[in-house]
Design a protein around this motif. Structure first.
Motif, PDB file in Angstrom:
ATOM      1  N   MET A  22      -0.561   5.037  -0.954  1.00 10.35           N
ATOM      2  CA  MET A  22      -1.292   4.390  -2.033  1.00 10.35           C
ATOM      3  C   MET A  22      -0.377   3.754  -3.072  1.00 10.35           C
ATOM      4  O   MET A  22      -0.640   3.785  -4.268  1.00 10.35           O
ATOM      5  CB  MET A  22      -2.227   5.395  -2.699  1.00 10.35           C
ATOM      6  N   THR A  48       3.183   1.256   3.831  1.00 15.26           N
ATOM      7  CA  THR A  48       2.251   1.817   2.859  1.00 15.26           C
ATOM      8  C   THR A  48       0.981   2.255   3.556  1.00 15.26           C
ATOM      9  O   THR A  48       0.365   1.463   4.263  1.00 15.26           O
ATOM     10  CB  THR A  48       1.891   0.766   1.776  1.00 15.26           C
ATOM     11  N   GLN A  50      -2.755   2.973   3.024  1.00 18.61           N
ATOM     12  CA  GLN A  50      -3.671   2.509   1.991  1.00 18.61           C
ATOM     13  C   GLN A  50      -5.116   2.828   2.342  1.00 18.61           C
ATOM     14  O   GLN A  50      -5.656   2.297   3.312  1.00 18.61           O
ATOM     15  CB  GLN A  50      -3.521   1.004   1.788  1.00 18.61           C
ATOM     16  N   SER A  57      -3.836   0.591  -5.107  1.00 18.95           N
ATOM     17  CA  SER A  57      -2.993  -0.016  -4.081  1.00 18.95           C
ATOM     18  C   SER A  57      -3.620  -1.249  -3.441  1.00 18.95           C
ATOM     19  O   SER A  57      -3.004  -1.875  -2.589  1.00 18.95           O
ATOM     20  CB  SER A  57      -2.633   0.999  -3.000  1.00 18.95           C
ATOM     21  N   GLY A  58      -4.786  -1.619  -3.875  1.00 22.41           N
ATOM     22  CA  GLY A  58      -5.412  -2.770  -3.245  1.00 22.41           C
ATOM     23  C   GLY A  58      -5.882  -3.836  -4.208  1.00 22.41           C
ATOM     24  O   GLY A  58      -6.704  -4.662  -3.858  1.00 22.41           O
ATOM     25  N   HIS A  63       0.274  -6.777  -0.911  1.00 21.36           N
ATOM     26  CA  HIS A  63       1.349  -5.972  -0.331  1.00 21.36           C
ATOM     27  C   HIS A  63       2.366  -6.844   0.386  1.00 21.36           C
ATOM     28  O   HIS A  63       2.035  -7.897   0.920  1.00 21.36           O
ATOM     29  CB  HIS A  63       0.794  -4.954   0.670  1.00 21.36           C
ATOM     30  N   VAL A  67       1.293  -2.426   6.132  1.00 24.34           N
ATOM     31  CA  VAL A  67       0.217  -1.671   5.492  1.00 24.34           C
ATOM     32  C   VAL A  67      -0.603  -1.023   6.597  1.00 24.34           C
ATOM     33  O   VAL A  67      -1.020  -1.684   7.548  1.00 24.34           O
ATOM     34  CB  VAL A  67      -0.679  -2.581   4.632  1.00 24.34           C
TER      35      VAL A  67
END
Length: 116
Positions: A22, A48, A50, A57-58, A63, A67
């Motif tokens: 996250m 990452t 997520q 994190s979004g 990113h 991911v």
């Protein structure tokens, strides 16, 4: 979260892999912190995990790097807390320790379904 973002940046600077939970997005941040773009290094070193409904994190930026999305239907705040998404990942994927590895120790208050 913030520690994961720092781990990704340090990993890119030192050219070592980072695996984060996250972590915040770093596309714009990588340009702000470095005269030479860290994006190429982040693409090679950053992983990452997520959750689908994580607000930190979004959001805002995007990113850089790998991911690994996974579903979370607990609401944006609870999806950012590590306990319940961690239990979902371990329940679906296992710990990766193998049959001869040390036992996985997670507090039963975090993962009650795994403690039965």
């Amino acid at each position: 979260s913030l520690g994961g973002g720092l781990a990704k940046l340090v990993g890119a600077k030192l050219d070592v892999s980072s695996v984060t939970w996250m972590a915040p997005v770093l596309f714009v941040t990588s340009h702000t912190l470095s005269a030479t773009s860290l994006q190429d290094k982040l693409m090679k070193t950053s992983i990452t995990l997520q959750p689908s409904d994580d607000i930190v994190s979004g959001s805002i930026d995007r990113h850089v790097g790998t991911v690994v999305p996974f579903p979370c239907h607990l609401g944006s705040l609870r999806c950012h807390l590590m306990e319940e998404p961690l239990c979902d990942v371990f329940a679906a994927c296992g710990s990766g320790r193998g049959p001869d590895g040390p036992a996985l120790k997670i507090p039963c208050s975090w993962c009650p379904k795994m403690c039965r």
